[in-house]
Design an enzyme around this catalytic site. Structure first.
Site, PDB file in Angstrom:
ATOM      1  CG  ASP A  16      21.713  -0.721 -12.752  1.00 23.46           C
ATOM      2  OD1 ASP A  16      21.034  -0.377 -13.669  1.00 23.46           O
ATOM      3  OD2 ASP A  16      21.158  -1.287 -11.691  1.00 23.46           O
TER       4      ASP A  16
ATOM      5  CG  ASP B  23      15.322  -2.706 -12.984  1.00 32.91           C
ATOM      6  OD1 ASP B  23      16.143  -3.665 -13.271  1.00 32.91           O
ATOM      7  OD2 ASP B  23      15.285  -1.669 -12.361  1.00 32.91           O
TER       8      ASP B  23
END
Length: 929
Positions: free
Chosen positions: A529, A604
């Site tokens: 990430d 996200d």
């Protein structure tokens, strides 16, 4: 013990301050517009039709493999070098660089899988106005016009693509800033060097302004020691109204014109709660665009890793359907045309023109340059359960047990950043995850796996082995002054390893060895990430452009960083097994070539209906540029979904390539059984449907690995001459044979699906009802509905005995779904290997073709020299659109004949053949009489 907030310190407060600001929406002020990006503003201000560039035909050199030709900018006398190559597979490559730059300009390494093989070029004609070259294939020619410089690719009488036809080529040459210092090499330069390549001319001095040598955005000043270095070029696409690609953007599949707003931006960024339907940059940047009309598909691959903006204009933009019809009736002679302009901050122009002519050939052409989708382990195609964060080992055990209690299969459970010891990656929290091997062994006993996050920001802490080794080896990216670059991220102050260095990547890969990564086992996989890279206190929440990777600035290679992080991580997982096991690595940041390395998700997102809808075009766009292994956080990362939205998201995600639920740590828990028994049952059914189709998914990924064709694809890929498919992005195909139209509207009581194919028939996979192609079919829906159709003419293998994980189903039998077309024929494939190693490269697999024709169903070996055995067998065959036979005879490879039992449903024309019993790897024929 310190509280969670105390351990996180200022970084948590900084980030949660964003989260709790009340809007849960992107702060656009944190990210640049084109007007705030100095090079974009400069280049976009160039007036069309006034190109200063001229081709110097007397400098032309033509060899068997390439054309070289100098271009001159008549305004400043700077010369450029154009190189043109004809590549194998109907690709033309055009490179433009400075003839004599002050220093080398960055050329992107490692993305191309090899130096592309060339094909011969030959001269057809030449005069004072230009040159005509033969490209060899299908009467294709390149026409180079001299004044102004222009390049056209022509086939027969059709112009396929034109470069600089609008005169927007821009190439900012490297120069010394005259008012700061002289060029120490100036005296050594050849007398023939144009003076403007040594220092700024008087004309240019007057233009030193607005971000040419430095620029400020908010509180950050970007120094530019090399000055302005942008490159741009325009492309015209006659006959084209539909262009796609250049992911990642939260926008429609068909790209929009940008005349009245910002261009599409390609610059990997950590965009908090991204906004939908706009051209803002997101986590990934793949500089590939596809153009399509009913006659042809082409592609443009702009190989540049710097910040890039893409402008799109069209002479049909804004015209209504009525307006276009009026043009047709009145005989308008205007041919539709789309014009595209690429603008990059630095580097060179290196562009690959993929000339199709079919969608499949464009996919093959791009794959020949950057590689195909990595062939994933079978288990990674199952369901993944994730949350930021599962609290401790007991929480993991309880969630794992919950899936068994509620009879929901899954393959992977995930751990986010809180599993580490104070955000030190490659470690475990000593209190919450004190015995990780015990936890992993418990999962392994159930044939399940885990993914743990390993981010590329490293806590600056002299008690942390990883940090000490990276620093002592000099592997951190440097700031402009030569010290280690530091920024804020989850651990607080963090360093950023220079993954562009092969030695750094090799060292990083070594950290995944079982004796280095304590507590890891073979069923632990990895998630990268924050690898844009994300820098909480950096400009636009990323790294300063003047940070240094050796002699190169970060601005030159920004969009490559995440690609290199995933590359090193995937290599580590391969090496830890001695090269035997296929890796699984999820990444957030991507570039061209990332498909070779693993999976990607759309970042996200939020628990909103529009975010569910946008997941479809976002993954379709990634698939078109090679990255098939795509998914979105099921349920939405931010906010809390209603039970209806959550169910609909599971139903959609079950038919997208990467199937993972994920949620923010501030959201209420949302394991699938927490929304009441009715919703649990609906989610269970969606997940179980996913598992029944795993043989088909696996076959599609094997095909993607072999060919570069997308797993999840827009309808126009299979129906390229049907304009009704060109802008559809609320439904999609999986391979050729499954059409999926998820329910993505709140409170929906029906959906309208377009079924393509003039001579096609489609069968509802749930009811077996038959529908003709080329119709908009209204489908009433309830909460249990997932509209999915199997194409007539296809055979799809499924496994209907769903167990707790994919590995538990390894030896289970197959059911073949044979959907007959209007000619009463069908065909399909079955691919089987061990599901997790590279042994398939040694030809250890089964690959079979099923065919139904003239009332005979057969299974034949597509790869006779491949060797593999399976315990799986065929326990059932369901034929859709069938007639009732009088008897069915099975003949096996050893000439044994058996009569088989069957049932026939006359109302639905469905024939079910029970327990034929053949091994899935055997030859056989079945005759219906």
């Amino acid at each position: 013990m310190a509280t969670f907030t105390e351990r996180m310190g200022p970084v948590l407060l900084f980030w949660l301050g964003l989260c709790l600001s009340g809007t849960w929406a992107v702060d656009k002020g944190n990210f640049k517009t084109c007007d705030q990006s100095a090079f974009c503003k400069r280049q976009r201000a160039i007036t069309p039709g006034e190109s200063p560039y001229r081709a110097l035909l007397e400098t032309m050199e033509l060899t068997n493999t390439k054309l070289t030709l100098q271009l001159i900018n008549d305004n400043n006398k700077v010369r450029l070098l154009l190189e043109l190559y004809r590549l194998q597979g109907n690709i033309t490559r055009v490179k433009i660089n400075e003839l004599k730059p002050l220093k080398p300009r960055y050329e992107v390494p490692d993305v191309l899988i090899r130096e592309p093989p060339t094909e011969p070029l030959s001269l057809l004609s030449q005069d004072e106005n230009g040159v005509v070259l033969s490209l060899g294939a299908e009467s294709q020619r390149v026409i180079v016009s001299a004044r102004p410089f222009r390049l056209d690719i022509v086939e027969g009488r059709d112009v396929l693509m034109s470069l600089n036809s609008r005169g927007l080529l821009g190439f900012e040459h490297l120069r010394m800033r005259k008012d700061t210092q002289a060029d120490p090499e100036a005296d050594n330069k050849e007398a023939t060097d144009p003076p403007s390549q040594v220092e700024t001319t008087k004309e240019e001095e007057e233009k030193v302004e607005d971000g040419m040598w430095e620029e400020t955005f908010k509180s950050h000043t970007d120094s530019k020691p090399n000055g302005p270095s942008a490159v741009s070029l325009d492309f015209s696409l006659p006959g084209v109204e539909h262009v796609y690609g250049i992911p990642e953007h939260a926008d429609t599949l068909k790209l929009k014109t940008t005349d009245s707003g910002d261009p599409y931006r390609l610059y990997n960024l950590d965009v908090f709660q991204y906004e939908l339907y706009n051209p803002m940059a997101l986590y990934g940047s793949v500089p590939v665009m596809l153009a399509h009309n009913a006659q042809r598909t082409t592609g443009i691959f702009w190989l540049n890793a710097a910040e890039t903006w893409v402008d799109i204009s069209s002479n049909t933009a804004g015209k209504t359907v009525f307006g276009k019809m009026l043009d047709y009736v009145q005989g308008s002679s205007e041919t539709p045309q789309t014009d595209v302009r690429w603008i990059s901050e630095s580097g060179i122009i290196d562009v690959f023109l993929m000339l199709g002519p079919t969608p499949r050939e464009v996919f093959s052409q791009y794959a020949s340059l950057t590689g195909t989708q990595a062939f994933p382990p079978l288990a990674s195609l199952g369901y993944h359960q994730c949350r930021w964060n599962y609290n401790d080992q007991e929480d993991v055990r309880a969630v794992d047990a919950g899936f068994d209690e509620h009879d929901i299969p899954y393959d992977f459970i995930w751990l986010d950043i809180e599993h580490t010891d104070g955000k030190r990656y490659f470690t475990w929290d000593p209190h919450k995850f004190a015995s990780p091997k015990e936890m992993l062994q418990g999962l392994m006993d159930k044939k399940r796996k885990m993914v743990a996050i390993v981010d590329p920001h490293i806590k600056v802490d002299t008690n942390y082995k990883i940090h000490n080794e990276i620093r002592s080896r000099g592997f951190y990216i440097k700031n402009k002054d030569g010290a280690d670059y530091e920024g804020w991220c989850w651990p607080g102050s963090a360093g950023y390893p220079d993954f562009t260095r092969p030695d750094m990547r090799a060292w990083w890969a070594g950290q995944f060895a079982y004796d280095q990564y304590e507590g890891s086992m073979e069923n632990l996989y990895t998630w990268n990430d924050m690898n844009e890279p994300s820098v909480f206190n950096g400009p636009e929440v990323t790294m300063h452009k003047d940070a240094l990777h050796g002699s190169w600035e970060h601005r030159d290679m920004h969009n490559l960083y995440g690609f290199y992080v995933q590359m090193a991580t995937a290599q580590g997982l391969i090496e830890r097994s001695g090269g035997v096991e296929r890796p699984f690595v999820l990444t957030r940041a991507v570039f061209a070539g990332s498909q070779r390395l693993g999976a990607v998700w759309t970042g996200d997102n939020a628990a909103e209906w529009d975010h569910l809808k946008i997941s479809i075009p976002m993954c379709l766009s990634l698939g078109l540029v090679g990255i098939s292994f795509c998914g979105a956080d099921v349920g939405g990362f931010f906010k809390s979904p209603s039970s209806e939205l959550l169910v609909r998201w599971y139903q959609t995600g079950a038919y997208q390539p990467f199937f993972r639920a994920h949620a923010h740590l501030d959201t209420p828990r949302r394991e699938p059984w927490l929304f009441g028994p009715e919703n649990t049952a609906l989610i269970r059914e969606a997940v179980r449907q996913r598992y029944t189709f795993l043989p088909y998914w696996y076959q599609l990924f094997y095909h993607a690995y072999q060919t570069g064709e997308p797993v999840m694809r827009p309808l126009w890929v299979e129906y390229p001459q049907d304009p009704a498919t060109f802008a559809l992005d609320d439904e999609f195909l999986l391979g050729r044979d499954l059409l999926v139209h998820p329910v993505t509207e709140e409170g929906a009581r029906g959906v309208t699906a377009y079924l393509p194919g003039k001579d096609e028939v489609w069968f509802d996979i749930h009811t077996f009802q038959k529908h003709n192609g080329v119709q908009n079919l209204y489908i009433p829906v309830t909460m249990s509905s997932i509209p999915v159709f199997q194409r007539g003419g296809s055979i799809i293998p499924r496994k209907l005995r769903v167990r707790r994980s994919s590995a538990c189903m390894e030896d289970d039998p197959y059911t073949l779904y044979v959907a007959l077309d209007n000619r009463r024929t069908a065909e399909g494939e079955l691919y089987i290997d061990d599901g997790h190693t590279f042994n398939f490269e040694k030809r250890e697999f089964i690959h079979r073709k099923f065919s139904f024709t003239n009332n005979v169903l057969s299974s034949v070996n597509l790869e006779p020299d491949a060797q593999f055995t399976t315990k799986s067998w065929v326990e059932r065959i369901i034929i859709l659109g069938a007639s009732k036979p009088s008897k069915i005879t099975l003949r096996t490879a050893d000439d044994q004949e058996n009569q088989l039992e069957f049932d026939f449903d006359a109302s639905m024309s469905v024939l079910t053949i029970r327990k034929p019993g053949m091994n899935a790897g055997a030859d056989w024929t079945m005759t219906l009489q």
